[in-house]
Design an enzyme around this catalytic site. Structure first.
Site, PDB file in Angstrom:
ATOM      1  N   TYR A  71      34.672  25.192  28.271  1.00  0.00           N
ATOM      2  CA  TYR A  71      33.926  25.611  29.461  1.00  0.00           C
ATOM      3  C   TYR A  71      34.713  25.342  30.732  1.00  0.00           C
ATOM      4  CZ  TYR A  71      29.946  26.702  32.391  1.00  0.00           C
ATOM      5  OH  TYR A  71      29.122  27.292  33.305  1.00  0.00           O
ATOM      6  N   PHE A 123      36.787  53.971  47.659  1.00  0.00           N
ATOM      7  CA  PHE A 123      36.457  53.991  46.234  1.00  0.00           C
ATOM      8  C   PHE A 123      35.006  53.532  46.113  1.00  0.00           C
ATOM      9  CE2 PHE A 123      36.799  54.637  41.946  1.00  0.00           C
ATOM     10  CZ  PHE A 123      36.072  53.641  41.328  1.00  0.00           C
ATOM     11  N   THR A 124      34.258  54.104  45.179  1.00  0.00           N
ATOM     12  CA  THR A 124      32.802  53.907  45.098  1.00  0.00           C
ATOM     13  C   THR A 124      32.384  52.447  45.142  1.00  0.00           C
ATOM     14  OG1 THR A 124      33.081  54.112  42.716  1.00  0.00           O
ATOM     15  CG2 THR A 124      32.313  56.077  43.865  1.00  0.00           C
ATOM     16  N   ASP A 214      43.848  46.689  46.820  1.00  0.00           N
ATOM     17  CA  ASP A 214      43.116  46.994  45.582  1.00  0.00           C
ATOM     18  C   ASP A 214      44.226  47.331  44.592  1.00  0.00           C
ATOM     19  OD1 ASP A 214      40.456  49.250  44.537  1.00  0.00           O
ATOM     20  OD2 ASP A 214      41.984  48.166  43.406  1.00  0.00           O
ATOM     21  N   LYS A 257      42.533  48.419  33.949  1.00  0.00           N
ATOM     22  CA  LYS A 257      43.494  49.523  34.080  1.00  0.00           C
ATOM     23  C   LYS A 257      44.880  48.972  33.777  1.00  0.00           C
ATOM     24  CE  LYS A 257      39.896  50.878  36.655  1.00  0.00           C
ATOM     25  NZ  LYS A 257      38.694  50.041  36.722  1.00  0.00           N
ATOM     26  N   ARG A 381      34.296  64.441  39.877  1.00  0.00           N
ATOM     27  CA  ARG A 381      34.617  63.677  41.091  1.00  0.00           C
ATOM     28  C   ARG A 381      34.485  64.663  42.263  1.00  0.00           C
ATOM     29  NH1 ARG A 381      34.731  58.095  40.340  1.00  0.00           N
ATOM     30  NH2 ARG A 381      32.601  58.923  40.192  1.00  0.00           N
ATOM     31  N   PHE A 448      25.586  60.189  39.992  1.00  0.00           N
ATOM     32  CA  PHE A 448      26.452  60.850  39.006  1.00  0.00           C
ATOM     33  C   PHE A 448      26.325  60.228  37.622  1.00  0.00           C
ATOM     34  CE2 PHE A 448      29.740  57.557  39.142  1.00  0.00           C
ATOM     35  CZ  PHE A 448      29.570  57.016  40.421  1.00  0.00           C
TER      36      PHE A 448
HETATM   37  C1  PLI Z   1      40.617  51.888  42.510  1.00  0.00           C
HETATM   38  C2  PLI Z   1      39.557  51.128  41.799  1.00  0.00           C
HETATM   39  C3  PLI Z   1      38.958  51.635  40.636  1.00  0.00           C
HETATM   40  O1  PLI Z   1      39.374  52.821  40.146  1.00  0.00           O
HETATM   41  C4  PLI Z   1      37.923  50.884  39.997  1.00  0.00           C
HETATM   42  C5  PLI Z   1      37.232  51.384  38.842  1.00  0.00           C
HETATM   43  N1  PLI Z   1      37.479  52.606  38.441  1.00  0.00           N
HETATM   44  C6  PLI Z   1      36.888  53.281  37.468  1.00  0.00           C
HETATM   45  C7  PLI Z   1      35.810  52.706  36.645  1.00  0.00           C
HETATM   46  C8  PLI Z   1      37.328  54.663  37.236  1.00  0.00           C
HETATM   47  O2  PLI Z   1      36.853  55.317  36.304  1.00  0.00           O
HETATM   48  O3  PLI Z   1      38.205  55.129  38.010  1.00  0.00           O
HETATM   49  C9  PLI Z   1      37.544  49.629  40.559  1.00  0.00           C
HETATM   50  C10 PLI Z   1      36.447  48.754  39.956  1.00  0.00           C
HETATM   51  O4  PLI Z   1      36.999  48.095  38.845  1.00  0.00           O
HETATM   52  P1  PLI Z   1      36.047  47.696  37.611  1.00  0.00           P
HETATM   53  O5  PLI Z   1      35.659  49.022  36.949  1.00  0.00           O
HETATM   54  O6  PLI Z   1      34.843  46.961  38.148  1.00  0.00           O
HETATM   55  O7  PLI Z   1      36.922  46.842  36.705  1.00  0.00           O
HETATM   56  C11 PLI Z   1      38.177  49.182  41.693  1.00  0.00           C
HETATM   57  N2  PLI Z   1      39.159  49.923  42.304  1.00  0.00           N
END
Ligand code: PLI
Length: 456
Positions: A71, A123-124, A214, A257, A381, A448
């Site tokens: 932990y 970004f969303t 980011d 990513k 998108r 969406f």
């Molecule tokens: C540039 C950017 C993204 O593209 C992003 C998440 N993107 C998704 C889920 C996508 O499908 O592009 C996120 C959020 O990361 P997260 O999906 O919470 O691990 C932050 N910045």
């Protein structure tokens, strides 16, 4: 030029379900013509997102077995912390369950009511957390980023005049940080040049404003710098990355990513005071500062993934595979965002379906038609994702109406890319048969994900 192949071989495979057209038609109706509502088992080639859909290596799978689930003070945490410090160069690191976990912490720590947060396109989730804390996002990306047809090497660059104007208008004290996305997802996975990163940082330092990256697709950004910017051709990716990060004060990172894992993220910074405050806040939202919403095994996998992501052969293949798909479509005259980005090919649905108006949701209609034609799942998108204006309730009408073909890392072969290209090219040939959609159910927020449509 001799052809090259994947710098890895396949040890495990996931058999794919291949439906008939009739079965896909049924699945499409069941999902309300919304690709987010399709079941994975009904999808042949899943290009919805590159987030969390990457393949792990045998080294990462092996590391799961030595995950330290303590932990506090987990051995796995120290490995992850070391990897971030070595590869990104920051002093302090906080683990989070994924990127938006870090965005939540950063926005709560730094954004106050009435602040302005400039960034190179929105970004969303990033914007959502800034707004939740009373901030207003201000787009300072260069104008070209909003135009799909303009071919610019670094289309994600910050427009320094826009940034200077904002600083003059609202004052540096109302700008908690500048959010620089490397690469810019909503512009088509477009990179930022090293010069622009350096100039942005110099300008912000003059005004005492932090620059927070980011960093979600930062390794892809480094590859474009290596390929396109004078003086970096012979530099290893890991050194380009360290120089990139030297022009920032911290970053949020979605490990899902470029860190090649299925879950995980982090918040990193050089400022000790911010680190101390974030160590307290992480306990409220993510868990101890030594696991932040991840199991020990996830931290092991991400530590390995961070080192694998900076392998020059890996990243070269990754970018070339996306380009391999993009160039087939460009050669066929398919309207799309140019140049091809780092993680996806973005179809210009407005030009593709020029017989539809925006209220018939062209990108949604094209994504549905693509799934019906070939079982390929893509992401809308465009006007649906852009949602409604908070004040007027009117549809936001973004310039870019896109279908994103997002390529997961180390998952598909170029044969899969050929299937996708053939399907898109066939659809383009028959594009005037593709009908528009009407929205039958509209959720109140982030519509969406759950909206339902039917042909109009
Ligand atoms: C540039 C950017 C993204 O593209 C992003 C998440 N993107 C998704 C889920 C996508 O499908 O592009 C996120 C959020 O990361 P997260 O999906 O919470 O691990 C932050 N910045």
């Amino acid at each position: 030029k001799r052809r090259t192949a994947e710098p890895y071989k396949i040890k495990a495979v996931e058999p794919l379900n291949i439906l008939t057209r009739e079965e896909r038609q049924k699945a499409l109706e069941k999902s309300g013509y919304n690709t987010f509502l399709l079941d994975s088992e009904d999808v042949y080639i899943d290009l919805l997102t590159d987030s969390g859909t990457n393949a792990m290596s045998d080294q990462q799978w092996g590391a799961l077995m030595v995950g330290d689930e303590a932990y506090a003070g987990s051995k796995s945490w120290y490995k992850l912390e070391k990897a971030v410090r070595e590869v990104y160069g920051y002093k302090y690191v906080l683990p989070t369950h994924q990127g938006r976990g870090a965005e939540n912490l950063l926005s709560q720590l730094k954004v106050k009511e009435g602040d302005y947060v400039p960034g190179n396109m929105y970004f969303t989730t990033t914007r959502a957390h800034q707004e939740l804390n009373g901030g207003t996002f201000v787009d300072v990306v260069i104008d070209e980023a909003h135009d799909p047809d303009v071919e610019v090497d670094f289309k994600g660059n910050v427009d320094l005049n826009k940034l200077k104007t904002l600083i003059a208008e609202v004052g540096a004290e109302s700008i908690p940080y500048v959010c620089v996305a490397v690469t810019v997802n909503m512009a088509g996975g477009q990179p930022v040049s090293m010069d622009n990163l350096r100039e942005t940082y110099d300008l912000c330092q003059k005004h005492g404003i932090d620059v927070m990256y980011d960093a979600t697709r930062c390794v892809e950004n480094a590859y474009f710098i290596k390929e396109r910017e004078q003086g970096y051709q012979n530099m290893p990716i890991k050194d380009i990355l360290l120089e990139m990060f030297s022009y920032s004060d911290g970053c949020t990172m979605s490990g899902k990513k470029d860190a090649l894992v299925n879950i995980g993220g982090f918040l990193a910074m050089n400022d000790e005071e911010l680190y101390t405050r974030s160590r307290e806040l992480v306990v409220v939202y993510e868990g101890m500062p030594s696991y932040g919403g991840m199991a020990g095994r996830d931290m092991e996998a991400m530590a390995k993934g961070i080192y694998e992501s900076i392998d020059d052969h890996y990243i070269e293949h990754r970018i070339q595979q996306v380009r391999y798909l993009g160039e087939q479509l460009m050669d066929a005259g398919i309207p799309m965002v140019r140049p091809v980005g780092g993680h996806a090919v973005y179809l210009d649905a407005k030009a593709f379906l020029d017989h539809l108006d925006r209220e018939q949701y062209p990108a949604q209609a094209l994504a549905a038609a693509l799934y019906l034609d070939s079982g390929v799942r893509a992401m809308e998108r465009g006007i649906v994702s852009a949602g409604r204006n908070k004040e007027t309730g009117e549809n936001n009408i973004p310039k870019l109406e896109m279908v994103r073909l997002t390529i997961p890392r180390r998952v598909y072969t170029n044969n899969h890319m050929d299937v996708v290209a053939d399907s898109v090219i066939e659809l383009y040939r028959k594009r005037h048969q593709i009908k528009g959609l009407k929205m039958d159910y509209e959720p109140p927020t982030l519509r969406f994900f759950n909206a339902r449509f039917s042909p109009k």
